[in-house]
Every structure is written in structure tokens, then in C-alpha cells.
Design a protein around this motif. Structure first.
Motif, PDB file in Angstrom:
ATOM      1  N   LYS A  35       0.825  -1.207   0.000  1.00  0.00           N
ATOM      2  CA  LYS A  35       0.000   0.000   0.000  1.00  0.00           C
ATOM      3  C   LYS A  35       0.856   1.253   0.000  1.00  0.00           C
ATOM      4  CE  LYS A  35      -3.896  -1.815   2.359  1.00  0.00           C
ATOM      5  NZ  LYS A  35      -3.863  -2.240   3.761  1.00  0.00           N
ATOM      6  N   SER A  36       1.942   1.248   0.793  1.00  0.00           N
ATOM      7  CA  SER A  36       2.723   2.476   0.911  1.00  0.00           C
ATOM      8  C   SER A  36       3.714   2.667  -0.223  1.00  0.00           C
ATOM      9  CB  SER A  36       3.433   2.531   2.266  1.00  0.00           C
ATOM     10  OG  SER A  36       4.350   1.476   2.380  1.00  0.00           O
ATOM     11  N   LYS A  37       4.236   1.593  -0.823  1.00  0.00           N
ATOM     12  CA  LYS A  37       5.299   1.760  -1.817  1.00  0.00           C
ATOM     13  C   LYS A  37       4.917   1.382  -3.240  1.00  0.00           C
ATOM     14  CE  LYS A  37       9.252   1.196   1.233  1.00  0.00           C
ATOM     15  NZ  LYS A  37       9.968   2.434   1.275  1.00  0.00           N
ATOM     16  N   CYS A  38       3.838   0.675  -3.427  1.00  0.00           N
ATOM     17  CA  CYS A  38       3.548   0.131  -4.751  1.00  0.00           C
ATOM     18  C   CYS A  38       2.173   0.544  -5.285  1.00  0.00           C
ATOM     19  CB  CYS A  38       3.606  -1.397  -4.723  1.00  0.00           C
ATOM     20  SG  CYS A  38       4.934  -2.047  -3.675  1.00  0.00           S
ATOM     21  N   ALA A  39       1.225   0.743  -4.363  1.00  0.00           N
ATOM     22  CA  ALA A  39      -0.167   0.936  -4.791  1.00  0.00           C
ATOM     23  C   ALA A  39      -0.362   2.202  -5.620  1.00  0.00           C
ATOM     24  CB  ALA A  39      -1.096   0.945  -3.575  1.00  0.00           C
ATOM     25  N   MET A  40       0.490   3.210  -5.433  1.00  0.00           N
ATOM     26  CA  MET A  40       0.306   4.435  -6.222  1.00  0.00           C
ATOM     27  C   MET A  40       0.434   4.134  -7.704  1.00  0.00           C
ATOM     28  SD  MET A  40       3.381   4.339  -4.736  1.00  0.00           S
ATOM     29  CE  MET A  40       4.738   5.292  -4.130  1.00  0.00           C
ATOM     30  N   CYS A  41       1.150   3.095  -8.058  1.00  0.00           N
ATOM     31  CA  CYS A  41       1.248   2.712  -9.478  1.00  0.00           C
ATOM     32  C   CYS A  41       0.461   1.443  -9.776  1.00  0.00           C
ATOM     33  CB  CYS A  41       2.708   2.475  -9.858  1.00  0.00           C
ATOM     34  SG  CYS A  41       3.687   3.995  -9.869  1.00  0.00           S
ATOM     35  N   HIS A  42       0.483   0.503  -8.841  1.00  0.00           N
ATOM     36  CA  HIS A  42      -0.124  -0.803  -9.135  1.00  0.00           C
ATOM     37  C   HIS A  42      -1.547  -0.949  -8.602  1.00  0.00           C
ATOM     38  CE1 HIS A  42       3.371  -2.430 -11.110  1.00  0.00           C
ATOM     39  NE2 HIS A  42       4.124  -1.926 -10.159  1.00  0.00           N
ATOM     40  N   GLY A  43      -2.032   0.073  -7.876  1.00  0.00           N
ATOM     41  CA  GLY A  43      -3.382  -0.011  -7.328  1.00  0.00           C
ATOM     42  C   GLY A  43      -3.399  -0.890  -6.089  1.00  0.00           C
ATOM     43  N   ALA A  44      -4.271  -0.596  -5.125  1.00  0.00           N
ATOM     44  CA  ALA A  44      -4.331  -1.375  -3.886  1.00  0.00           C
ATOM     45  C   ALA A  44      -4.645  -2.838  -4.191  1.00  0.00           C
ATOM     46  CB  ALA A  44      -5.382  -0.787  -2.956  1.00  0.00           C
ATOM     47  N   ASP A  45      -5.379  -3.091  -5.260  1.00  0.00           N
ATOM     48  CA  ASP A  45      -5.762  -4.468  -5.609  1.00  0.00           C
ATOM     49  C   ASP A  45      -4.836  -5.076  -6.667  1.00  0.00           C
ATOM     50  OD1 ASP A  45      -6.465  -2.964  -7.792  1.00  0.00           O
ATOM     51  OD2 ASP A  45      -8.552  -3.624  -7.868  1.00  0.00           O
ATOM     52  N   GLY A  46      -3.788  -4.347  -7.066  1.00  0.00           N
ATOM     53  CA  GLY A  46      -2.812  -4.874  -8.016  1.00  0.00           C
ATOM     54  C   GLY A  46      -3.206  -4.737  -9.475  1.00  0.00           C
ATOM     55  N   THR A  47      -4.389  -4.201  -9.737  1.00  0.00           N
ATOM     56  CA  THR A  47      -4.815  -4.105 -11.137  1.00  0.00           C
ATOM     57  C   THR A  47      -4.199  -2.887 -11.833  1.00  0.00           C
ATOM     58  OG1 THR A  47      -6.810  -2.894 -10.521  1.00  0.00           O
ATOM     59  CG2 THR A  47      -7.020  -5.282 -10.735  1.00  0.00           C
ATOM     60  N   GLY A  48      -3.595  -2.001 -11.059  1.00  0.00           N
ATOM     61  CA  GLY A  48      -2.917  -0.844 -11.649  1.00  0.00           C
ATOM     62  C   GLY A  48      -3.700   0.442 -11.479  1.00  0.00           C
ATOM     63  N   SER A  49      -3.007   1.495 -11.019  1.00  0.00           N
ATOM     64  CA  SER A  49      -3.633   2.819 -10.929  1.00  0.00           C
ATOM     65  C   SER A  49      -3.635   3.418 -12.326  1.00  0.00           C
ATOM     66  CB  SER A  49      -2.821   3.702  -9.988  1.00  0.00           C
ATOM     67  OG  SER A  49      -1.555   3.969 -10.555  1.00  0.00           O
ATOM     68  N   ALA A  50      -4.370   4.504 -12.494  1.00  0.00           N
ATOM     69  CA  ALA A  50      -4.398   5.167 -13.803  1.00  0.00           C
ATOM     70  C   ALA A  50      -2.975   5.547 -14.215  1.00  0.00           C
ATOM     71  CB  ALA A  50      -5.292   6.399 -13.733  1.00  0.00           C
ATOM     72  N   MET A  51      -2.210   6.082 -13.245  1.00  0.00           N
ATOM     73  CA  MET A  51      -0.842   6.494 -13.556  1.00  0.00           C
ATOM     74  C   MET A  51       0.030   5.284 -13.903  1.00  0.00           C
ATOM     75  SD  MET A  51       1.833   8.633 -11.180  1.00  0.00           S
ATOM     76  CE  MET A  51       2.236   7.338 -10.009  1.00  0.00           C
ATOM     77  N   GLY A  52      -0.094   4.215 -13.091  1.00  0.00           N
ATOM     78  CA  GLY A  52       0.707   3.016 -13.335  1.00  0.00           C
ATOM     79  C   GLY A  52       0.442   2.426 -14.706  1.00  0.00           C
ATOM     80  N   LYS A  53      -0.845   2.376 -15.084  1.00  0.00           N
ATOM     81  CA  LYS A  53      -1.199   1.803 -16.392  1.00  0.00           C
ATOM     82  C   LYS A  53      -0.591   2.635 -17.512  1.00  0.00           C
ATOM     83  CE  LYS A  53      -5.526  -0.358 -15.016  1.00  0.00           C
ATOM     84  NZ  LYS A  53      -6.915   0.017 -14.830  1.00  0.00           N
ATOM     85  N   LYS A  54      -0.647   3.965 -17.333  1.00  0.00           N
ATOM     86  CA  LYS A  54      -0.079   4.857 -18.341  1.00  0.00           C
ATOM     87  C   LYS A  54       1.415   4.586 -18.502  1.00  0.00           C
ATOM     88  CE  LYS A  54      -2.251   9.077 -18.468  1.00  0.00           C
ATOM     89  NZ  LYS A  54      -2.371  10.396 -17.835  1.00  0.00           N
ATOM     90  N   MET A  55       2.076   4.237 -17.372  1.00  0.00           N
ATOM     91  CA  MET A  55       3.514   3.980 -17.399  1.00  0.00           C
ATOM     92  C   MET A  55       3.845   2.590 -17.940  1.00  0.00           C
ATOM     93  SD  MET A  55       4.464   5.564 -13.680  1.00  0.00           S
ATOM     94  CE  MET A  55       6.224   5.760 -13.783  1.00  0.00           C
ATOM     95  N   GLY A  56       2.834   1.723 -18.026  1.00  0.00           N
ATOM     96  CA  GLY A  56       3.074   0.396 -18.593  1.00  0.00           C
ATOM     97  C   GLY A  56       2.994  -0.750 -17.605  1.00  0.00           C
ATOM     98  N   ALA A  57       2.459  -0.499 -16.399  1.00  0.00           N
ATOM     99  CA  ALA A  57       2.329  -1.581 -15.417  1.00  0.00           C
ATOM    100  C   ALA A  57       1.237  -2.550 -15.870  1.00  0.00           C
ATOM    101  CB  ALA A  57       1.979  -1.008 -14.044  1.00  0.00           C
ATOM    102  N   HIS A  58       1.444  -3.821 -15.556  1.00  0.00           N
ATOM    103  CA  HIS A  58       0.470  -4.845 -15.935  1.00  0.00           C
ATOM    104  C   HIS A  58      -0.399  -5.228 -14.745  1.00  0.00           C
ATOM    105  CE1 HIS A  58       3.914  -5.122 -18.735  1.00  0.00           C
ATOM    106  NE2 HIS A  58       2.936  -5.146 -19.620  1.00  0.00           N
ATOM    107  N   ASP A  59      -1.553  -5.765 -15.022  1.00  0.00           N
ATOM    108  CA  ASP A  59      -2.521  -6.178 -14.012  1.00  0.00           C
ATOM    109  C   ASP A  59      -2.013  -7.439 -13.293  1.00  0.00           C
ATOM    110  OD1 ASP A  59      -4.690  -7.169 -12.638  1.00  0.00           O
ATOM    111  OD2 ASP A  59      -6.135  -6.667 -14.220  1.00  0.00           O
TER     112      ASP A  59
END
Ligand code: HEC
Length: 107
Positions: A35-59
Motif C-alpha cells: 500500500k505504501s510503496k507500490c499501490a500508487m502505481c499498481h493499485g491497492a488491488d494490483g490491477t494498476g492505478s491510472a498512472m501506473g497503467k499509463k507507465m506500462g504496469a500490468h494487471d
């Protein structure tokens, strides 16, 4: 000089003890770390935040990510990949916990 220094040293020692105690008491669980180090990009549920998806993170809930080996997940978390920053401050046991946590996100 001594009169001033002794209380300062005592205070510093006391602070060091308090800091050490609170740091070890604060050993974060994998979900909290996520939650503190990853969720801002990967989303709390791991599916990806809007920003993370834009950067190329996968679900993380999909087979695409779940098919990666523990070693591959560890490698990405340790060293980063493309737009994902390396997490050099994480201890090996933290990363192990995060890999296990990512496994729990599988759908
Ligand atoms: C600044 C945004 C950001 C943060 C913070 C971040 N990641 Fe990523 N992560 C990414 C991006 C973007 C990718 C995709 C990299 C690529 O393949 O180009 C990625 C990829 C990954 C992958 C490989 C699967 C995939 O989506 O491609 C894992 C596993 C992963 N991240 C775990 C973590 C963990 C665990 C943390 C927290 C310690 C974390 N990430 C923090 C942005 C981030």
C-alpha cells in the motif's frame, strides 16, 4: 563544556534507543508495504492505478503477471524495469513478502 555535553549525549542515546525500538516495532507487513510503496502505481488491488497503467504496469491479477517466476518478480521489484523505479531500500525479506503478496492477488 562537559555540563552541556552529558545531557546531549544522554538524550542522543535515549533517542537512538527509541528510534531502534520503534523501527523494529514498525516492521511492515507485505500488504502495508504494498500500500505504501507500490499501490500508487499498481493499485491497492494490483490491477494498476491510472498512472501506473499509463507507465506500462500490468494487471497483477492476470495470468500475464502470475506466469512470471518468483525470481522474475524479485528481479523487477529489486532492480525496477523501464518506468518502474528500483526499490533499493527494501530488504530481501520484504521483497519475498511482496512476491508472496502478489501471488495472493491472482484471480
Ligand atoms: C512509479 C510507479 C511504480 C511503482 C511505485 C512501482 N511500480 Fe512496479 N511497475 C511499474 C511499471 C510502469 C511496470 C512495468 C514495467 C515494464 O514492463 O515496462 C512495473 C512492473 C512491475 C512488475 C512486473 C509485472 C508488470 O506489471 O509488468 C512487478 C512484479 C512490480 N512492478 C511490482 C512492484 C512492487 C512490489 C512495487 C512496490 C515495492 C512496485 N512495483 C512499485 C511501476 C511502478
Amino acid at each position: 563544556m562537559k555540563k552541556v555535553n552529558v545531557p546531549v549525549v544522554t538524550l542522543a542515546a535515549a533517542l537512538a534507543v527509541v528510534l531502534t525500538l520503534s523501527l523494529s516495532a514498525n516492521a511492515q507487513s507485505a500488504p502495508d508495504l504494498f500500500k505504501s510503496k507500490c499501490a500508487m502505481c499498481h493499485g491497492a488491488d494490483g490491477t494498476g492505478s491510472a498512472m501506473g497503467k499509463k507507465m506500462g504496469a500490468h494487471d497483477f491479477t492476470t495470468a500475464e503477471v502470475q506466469k512470471l517466476s518468483d525470481a522474475e518478480l524479485t528481479e523487477v521489484i529489486t532492480n525496477g524495469k523501464n518506468k518502474m523505479p528500483a526499490s533499493k531500500s527494501l530488504k530481501p525479506e520484504d521483497i519475498k513478502g511482496l512476491v508472496a503478496y502478489i501471488r495472493t492477488l491472482k484471480k
